[in-house]
Write a protein that holds these residues in place. Structure first.
Motif, PDB file in Angstrom:
ATOM      1  N   PRO A  52       0.958  -1.382   0.018  1.00  0.00           N
ATOM      2  CA  PRO A  52       0.067   0.023  -0.131  1.00  0.00           C
ATOM      3  C   PRO A  52       0.800   1.397   0.091  1.00  0.00           C
ATOM      4  CG  PRO A  52      -0.571  -1.643   1.536  1.00  0.00           C
ATOM      5  CD  PRO A  52       0.423  -1.936   1.037  1.00  0.00           C
ATOM      6  N   ILE A  53       0.214   2.300  -0.502  1.00  0.00           N
ATOM      7  CA  ILE A  53       1.023   3.696  -0.665  1.00  0.00           C
ATOM      8  C   ILE A  53       0.940   4.362   0.524  1.00  0.00           C
ATOM      9  CG2 ILE A  53      -0.677   4.915  -1.593  1.00  0.00           C
ATOM     10  CD1 ILE A  53       1.284   6.079  -3.550  1.00  0.00           C
ATOM     11  N   ASN A  54       1.871   4.997   0.939  1.00  0.00           N
ATOM     12  CA  ASN A  54       1.876   5.757   2.168  1.00  0.00           C
ATOM     13  C   ASN A  54       1.212   7.242   1.664  1.00  0.00           C
ATOM     14  OD1 ASN A  54       2.487   6.300   5.319  1.00  0.00           O
ATOM     15  ND2 ASN A  54       3.882   7.776   4.493  1.00  0.00           N
ATOM     16  N   GLU A  55       2.132   7.917   1.010  1.00  0.00           N
ATOM     17  CA  GLU A  55       1.659   9.166   0.665  1.00  0.00           C
ATOM     18  C   GLU A  55       1.989   9.606  -0.997  1.00  0.00           C
ATOM     19  OE1 GLU A  55       2.624  13.715   1.465  1.00  0.00           O
ATOM     20  OE2 GLU A  55       3.655  12.591   2.992  1.00  0.00           O
ATOM     21  N   SER A  56       1.103   9.728  -1.593  1.00  0.00           N
ATOM     22  CA  SER A  56       1.443   9.465  -3.200  1.00  0.00           C
ATOM     23  C   SER A  56       2.065  10.969  -3.483  1.00  0.00           C
ATOM     24  CB  SER A  56       0.197   9.559  -3.975  1.00  0.00           C
ATOM     25  OG  SER A  56      -0.804  10.555  -3.651  1.00  0.00           O
ATOM     26  N   GLY A  57       3.030  10.604  -4.408  1.00  0.00           N
ATOM     27  CA  GLY A  57       3.833  11.796  -5.040  1.00  0.00           C
ATOM     28  C   GLY A  57       3.672  12.063  -6.302  1.00  0.00           C
ATOM     29  N   LYS A  58       4.688  12.140  -7.028  1.00  0.00           N
ATOM     30  CA  LYS A  58       4.769  12.316  -8.471  1.00  0.00           C
ATOM     31  C   LYS A  58       4.427  11.027  -9.329  1.00  0.00           C
ATOM     32  CE  LYS A  58       7.715  16.157  -7.438  1.00  0.00           C
ATOM     33  NZ  LYS A  58       8.944  17.079  -7.559  1.00  0.00           N
ATOM     34  N   PHE A  67       4.859   4.763 -12.978  1.00  0.00           N
ATOM     35  CA  PHE A  67       5.714   4.807 -11.894  1.00  0.00           C
ATOM     36  C   PHE A  67       5.190   6.114 -10.867  1.00  0.00           C
ATOM     37  CE2 PHE A  67       8.305   3.406 -15.242  1.00  0.00           C
ATOM     38  CZ  PHE A  67       8.842   2.240 -14.709  1.00  0.00           C
ATOM     39  N   VAL A  68       4.899   5.572  -9.671  1.00  0.00           N
ATOM     40  CA  VAL A  68       3.906   6.517  -8.489  1.00  0.00           C
ATOM     41  C   VAL A  68       5.008   6.576  -7.647  1.00  0.00           C
ATOM     42  CG1 VAL A  68       2.245   7.065  -7.150  1.00  0.00           C
ATOM     43  CG2 VAL A  68       1.586   5.973  -9.392  1.00  0.00           C
ATOM     44  N   ASN A  69       5.577   7.805  -7.203  1.00  0.00           N
ATOM     45  CA  ASN A  69       6.426   8.032  -6.112  1.00  0.00           C
ATOM     46  C   ASN A  69       5.783   7.973  -4.670  1.00  0.00           C
ATOM     47  OD1 ASN A  69       7.167  10.939  -4.094  1.00  0.00           O
ATOM     48  ND2 ASN A  69       8.687   9.321  -4.459  1.00  0.00           N
ATOM     49  N   ASP A  70       6.191   7.213  -3.968  1.00  0.00           N
ATOM     50  CA  ASP A  70       5.743   7.006  -2.657  1.00  0.00           C
ATOM     51  C   ASP A  70       6.751   7.965  -1.624  1.00  0.00           C
ATOM     52  OD1 ASP A  70       4.347   6.546  -0.123  1.00  0.00           O
ATOM     53  OD2 ASP A  70       4.412   4.469  -0.361  1.00  0.00           O
ATOM     54  N   LYS A  71       6.309   9.252  -1.551  1.00  0.00           N
ATOM     55  CA  LYS A  71       7.110  10.257  -0.744  1.00  0.00           C
ATOM     56  C   LYS A  71       8.112  10.032   0.293  1.00  0.00           C
ATOM     57  CE  LYS A  71       6.844  15.311  -0.141  1.00  0.00           C
ATOM     58  NZ  LYS A  71       5.796  16.397   0.044  1.00  0.00           N
ATOM     59  N   PRO A 377      -0.638  14.274 -19.855  1.00  0.00           N
ATOM     60  CA  PRO A 377      -1.520  13.877 -21.030  1.00  0.00           C
ATOM     61  C   PRO A 377      -0.866  13.101 -21.990  1.00  0.00           C
ATOM     62  CG  PRO A 377      -1.256  16.308 -20.604  1.00  0.00           C
ATOM     63  CD  PRO A 377      -0.231  15.587 -19.778  1.00  0.00           C
ATOM     64  N   MET A 378      -1.121  11.683 -22.411  1.00  0.00           N
ATOM     65  CA  MET A 378      -0.701  10.918 -23.169  1.00  0.00           C
ATOM     66  C   MET A 378      -1.350  10.920 -24.381  1.00  0.00           C
ATOM     67  SD  MET A 378       1.729   9.756 -21.180  1.00  0.00           S
ATOM     68  CE  MET A 378       2.297   8.149 -21.965  1.00  0.00           C
ATOM     69  N   ASP A 379      -1.031  10.330 -25.476  1.00  0.00           N
ATOM     70  CA  ASP A 379      -1.548  10.325 -26.884  1.00  0.00           C
ATOM     71  C   ASP A 379      -3.120   9.959 -26.674  1.00  0.00           C
ATOM     72  OD1 ASP A 379       0.889  11.062 -27.967  1.00  0.00           O
ATOM     73  OD2 ASP A 379       1.603   9.307 -28.574  1.00  0.00           O
ATOM     74  N   GLU A 380      -3.219   9.081 -26.011  1.00  0.00           N
ATOM     75  CA  GLU A 380      -4.569   8.297 -26.097  1.00  0.00           C
ATOM     76  C   GLU A 380      -5.560   8.494 -24.887  1.00  0.00           C
ATOM     77  OE1 GLU A 380      -4.812   4.515 -27.418  1.00  0.00           O
ATOM     78  OE2 GLU A 380      -3.705   4.890 -29.351  1.00  0.00           O
ATOM     79  N   THR A 381      -4.617   8.688 -23.548  1.00  0.00           N
ATOM     80  CA  THR A 381      -5.180   8.692 -22.327  1.00  0.00           C
ATOM     81  C   THR A 381      -4.679   9.770 -21.469  1.00  0.00           C
ATOM     82  OG1 THR A 381      -3.814   7.245 -21.208  1.00  0.00           O
ATOM     83  CG2 THR A 381      -5.918   6.095 -22.500  1.00  0.00           C
ATOM     84  N   LEU A 382      -5.406  10.319 -20.576  1.00  0.00           N
ATOM     85  CA  LEU A 382      -4.871  11.511 -19.432  1.00  0.00           C
ATOM     86  C   LEU A 382      -4.624  10.563 -18.155  1.00  0.00           C
ATOM     87  CD1 LEU A 382      -4.396  14.548 -18.780  1.00  0.00           C
ATOM     88  CD2 LEU A 382      -6.742  14.149 -17.670  1.00  0.00           C
ATOM     89  N   ILE A 383      -3.477  10.892 -17.542  1.00  0.00           N
ATOM     90  CA  ILE A 383      -3.166  10.053 -16.287  1.00  0.00           C
ATOM     91  C   ILE A 383      -3.197  11.116 -15.277  1.00  0.00           C
ATOM     92  CG2 ILE A 383      -1.542   8.553 -15.227  1.00  0.00           C
ATOM     93  CD1 ILE A 383      -0.475   7.513 -17.815  1.00  0.00           C
ATOM     94  N   MET A 384      -3.808  10.878 -14.126  1.00  0.00           N
ATOM     95  CA  MET A 384      -3.729  11.733 -13.027  1.00  0.00           C
ATOM     96  C   MET A 384      -3.721  11.182 -11.647  1.00  0.00           C
ATOM     97  SD  MET A 384      -6.771  14.596 -11.927  1.00  0.00           S
ATOM     98  CE  MET A 384      -7.969  13.308 -11.462  1.00  0.00           C
ATOM     99  N   ILE A 385      -2.746  11.678 -10.812  1.00  0.00           N
ATOM    100  CA  ILE A 385      -2.493  11.181  -9.485  1.00  0.00           C
ATOM    101  C   ILE A 385      -3.332  11.965  -8.579  1.00  0.00           C
ATOM    102  CG2 ILE A 385      -0.647  12.536  -9.120  1.00  0.00           C
ATOM    103  CD1 ILE A 385      -1.232   8.866  -8.080  1.00  0.00           C
ATOM    104  N   GLY A 386      -4.016  11.696  -7.676  1.00  0.00           N
ATOM    105  CA  GLY A 386      -4.936  12.431  -6.509  1.00  0.00           C
ATOM    106  C   GLY A 386      -4.515  11.788  -5.408  1.00  0.00           C
ATOM    107  N   ASP A 387      -5.287  11.596  -4.370  1.00  0.00           N
ATOM    108  CA  ASP A 387      -5.439  11.473  -2.925  1.00  0.00           C
ATOM    109  C   ASP A 387      -5.014   9.888  -2.736  1.00  0.00           C
ATOM    110  OD1 ASP A 387      -4.959  11.350  -0.217  1.00  0.00           O
ATOM    111  OD2 ASP A 387      -6.915  11.667   0.287  1.00  0.00           O
ATOM    112  N   GLU A 388      -3.765   9.054  -3.250  1.00  0.00           N
ATOM    113  CA  GLU A 388      -3.635   7.768  -2.987  1.00  0.00           C
ATOM    114  C   GLU A 388      -4.443   7.019  -4.070  1.00  0.00           C
ATOM    115  OE1 GLU A 388      -3.971   9.315   0.448  1.00  0.00           O
ATOM    116  OE2 GLU A 388      -2.015   9.727  -0.522  1.00  0.00           O
TER     117      GLU A 388
END
Length: 409
Positions: A52-58, A67-71, A377-388
């Protein structure tokens, strides 16, 4: 009966004490340092099972992976071959990590002052191939807090790798006696083949060079030998730098004071071109055509009291000027896909605009009741990170459509 009466008296006594002292207590944000021994830090890189992630970053996208940074803890590796059903693969433990970048199946990551190089050509058998020590500045910044409990840290044998911030109820008189200077400072502050990162990135690969910004410097690495970067001379670049963006032969640095533009025609030695100044505020920047889009987030340690979107005319790269601005609530990252502008407005959700006419942005949608941090913003999809949560959207003619929302916990 006597036991019942005694219990009642005890309860009433406790309530009475609580009422008596209620006015003497207050809630404070208390920051406690997270430390690690020097020995453990130098041996901290490891690839383990998903967790599980602790605190989502970039976030960072490369080929079919996210790749999702766990701060300050490391990087979650996600298989995104099917955006409607992304799957966790592993977790790369990297103490003090907040940023990454990828080229040719080599992943570059910061670990406080060290630069880590990992071979990800076998995604199920990721391995560390290089560790360059003391080539970066310390990336652990002081968090927004009222009290900093840093007593007891053994700075001879321990390394600060992050902060744990919690709300605690404390007796006011004790707090002001012990932390008087801190409280005054806190109150004043309250009256930051190549993959693709978001607008909040501090790492940027351009051809055979990796540029890493810290608060004052562009750290330059020559990476024609992907496994063995060469640490070149750092370039002093300004104050309170937070983000980096590239377009052509120019680097655009977002800082708390403004936007700095550098020329990389000679890639080993970025040279200053111009700057656009604004009031002190947290500031990522992206560029599209003749305009730079800058979000300014006020409040807390960001300095400014108001937040907004600034659109800066850079048609003359030597003299950037403000073209127009729009009020925002709590903006963080932003992205552009053709004529669509996406703004992560913190706890106020994702805002989508048609930017065909910058003097009259047209709202296409506002996704409320979600917390948003950064977008790619990717070619076909938008990727977004929020609160975990990792969100993915499909582009429509005048809108976007949710494909999946992956809970990272």
């Amino acid at each position: 009966m006597k036991k019942c009466i005694l219990s009642l008296l005890l309860v009433l006594g406790l309530v009475s004490c609580d009422k008596k002292e209620e006015g003497d207590y207050a809630d404070y944000l208390v920051a406690t340092p997270i430390t690690m021994s020097v020995t453990d830090f130098k041996n901290s890189v490891d690839v383990v099972a998903p967790r599980p992630i602790n605190e989502s970053g970039k976030i960072y996208a490369y080929q079919n992976y996210i790749f999702v940074n766990d701060k300050y803890k490391g990087v979650h590796v996600i298989d995104n071959s099917d955006p409607s059903s992304p799957q966790k693969i592993s977790f790369i433990k990297i103490a003090g990590n907040v940023d990454i970048s990828v080229k040719g199946n080599f992943l570059y990551a910061d670990s406080l002052t060290d630069l880590i190089v990992l071979d990800i050509s076998e995604i199920n058998a990721i391995r560390i191939v290089n560790r360059m020590e003391d080539v970066l500045r310390d990336n652990v910044v002081w968090p927004v807090a009222d009290i900093y409990e840093y007593d007891g840290v053994d700075y001879q044998n321990e390394i600060l790798i992050g902060w744990d911030v919690k709300t605690e109820s404390r007796l006011k008189s004790e707090v002001y006696d012990r932390f008087d200077d801190q409280i005054l400072l806190a109150e004043a502050a309250n009256d930051s083949q190549v993959g693709q990162g978001g607008s909040l990135a501090r790492f940027k690969i351009v051809n055979d060079y990796l540029y890493v910004v810290d608060s004052h410097t562009i750290n330059v690495f020559e990476i024609s030998d992907l496994e063995n970067p060469k640490d070149l001379e750092d370039i002093y670049a300004g104050f309170d730098i937070e983000t980096i963006f590239n377009r052509g032969n120019n680097l655009f640095l977002g800082s708390m004071r403004g936007m700095y533009i550098y020329d990389i025609t000679s890639p080993a030695t970025p040279t200053f071109i111009s700057e656009f100044q604004h009031g002190t505020a947290c500031d990522p920047v992206i560029v599209d055509g003749d305009y730079a889009y800058v979000t300014l987030r006020g409040g807390n340690n960001c300095g400014a009291t108001e937040s907004g979107l600034f659109i800066v005319d850079i048609s003359d790269i030597t003299t950037p000027v403000l073209a127009t601005s729009y009020a925002m609530d709590e903006p963080y990252g932003l992205g552009i896909k053709e004529n669509k502008l996406f703004i992560c407005d913190g706890k106020f959700g994702l805002k989508v605009y048609d930017k065909t006419n910058i003097d009259n942005l047209v709202s296409l949608n506002h996704y409320e009741n979600i917390i948003t941090f950064d977008v790619i913003p990717m070619d076909e999809t938008l990727i977004m990170i929020g609160d975990e949560i990792l969100y993915q959207y499909r582009y429509l003619d005048n809108d976007i459509e949710l494909i999946s929302a992956m809970n990272l916990n």
